[in-house]
Design a protein around this motif. Structure first.
Motif, mmCIF file in Angstrom:
data_model
loop_
_atom_site.group_PDB
_atom_site.id
_atom_site.type_symbol
_atom_site.label_atom_id
_atom_site.label_comp_id
_atom_site.label_asym_id
_atom_site.label_seq_id
_atom_site.Cartn_x
_atom_site.Cartn_y
_atom_site.Cartn_z
ATOM 1 N N VAL A 1 -2.344 10.099 -4.060
ATOM 2 C CA VAL A 1 -3.407 9.129 -4.347
ATOM 3 C C VAL A 1 -3.052 7.784 -3.708
ATOM 4 O O VAL A 1 -2.014 7.207 -4.015
ATOM 5 N N GLU A 2 -3.930 7.308 -2.809
ATOM 6 C CA GLU A 2 -3.722 6.020 -2.149
ATOM 7 C C GLU A 2 -3.946 4.889 -3.149
ATOM 8 O O GLU A 2 -4.853 4.959 -3.975
ATOM 9 N N GLU B 1 0.863 -1.175 0.000
ATOM 10 C CA GLU B 1 0.000 0.000 0.000
ATOM 11 C C GLU B 1 0.900 1.226 0.000
ATOM 12 O O GLU B 1 1.853 1.301 0.768
ATOM 13 N N LEU B 2 0.602 2.170 -0.885
ATOM 14 C CA LEU B 2 1.410 3.365 -0.967
ATOM 15 C C LEU B 2 0.576 4.526 -1.479
ATOM 16 O O LEU B 2 -0.547 4.340 -1.941
ATOM 17 N N SER B 3 1.129 5.710 -1.343
ATOM 18 C CA SER B 3 0.494 6.924 -1.839
ATOM 19 C C SER B 3 1.442 7.530 -2.871
ATOM 20 O O SER B 3 2.605 7.788 -2.572
ATOM 21 N N VAL B 4 0.928 7.730 -4.076
ATOM 22 C CA VAL B 4 1.718 8.308 -5.164
ATOM 23 C C VAL B 4 1.026 9.595 -5.598
ATOM 24 O O VAL B 4 -0.153 9.570 -5.976
ATOM 25 N N GLY C 1 10.616 9.724 -6.125
ATOM 26 C CA GLY C 1 10.277 11.065 -5.661
ATOM 27 C C GLY C 1 8.779 11.344 -5.642
ATOM 28 O O GLY C 1 8.323 12.252 -4.954
ATOM 29 N N ARG C 2 7.997 10.580 -6.398
ATOM 30 C CA ARG C 2 6.541 10.765 -6.445
ATOM 31 C C ARG C 2 5.818 10.047 -5.309
ATOM 32 O O ARG C 2 4.630 10.275 -5.099
ATOM 33 N N ILE C 3 6.528 9.193 -4.569
ATOM 34 C CA ILE C 3 5.900 8.417 -3.506
ATOM 35 C C ILE C 3 5.847 9.248 -2.231
ATOM 36 O O ILE C 3 6.867 9.727 -1.744
ATOM 37 N N ASP C 4 4.624 9.412 -1.695
ATOM 38 C CA ASP C 4 4.422 10.189 -0.479
ATOM 39 C C ASP C 4 4.494 9.310 0.774
ATOM 40 O O ASP C 4 4.944 9.752 1.816
#
Length: 58
Positions: free
Chosen positions: A23-24, A17-20, A51-54
């Motif tokens: 967006v989850e 699970e990640l936020s890019v 760098g786009r991964i929050d």
């Protein structure tokens, strides 16, 4: 711990699970190389710049 080291702890085929870009999402981990994360969704591979991964959920 930085993003790349966290991602290296995942096993190919594992769901993460990640936020890019805010967006989850849930995706299947394929690999991380350099500054690129490769994921799979519905048998389509996608490359994402680290760098786009929050956020990454372990």
């Amino acid at each position: 711990m930085n993003k790349k080291n966290i991602l290296k702890s995942f096993v190919q085929g594992e769901t993460i699970e990640l936020s890019v870009d805010g967006v989850e999402r849930k995706s299947t981990f394929i690999r991380v190389s350099g500054r690129t994360l490769t994921l799979s969704n519905d048998d389509k591979e996608e490359e994402i710049d680290l760098g786009r991964i929050d956020r990454i959920t372990l």
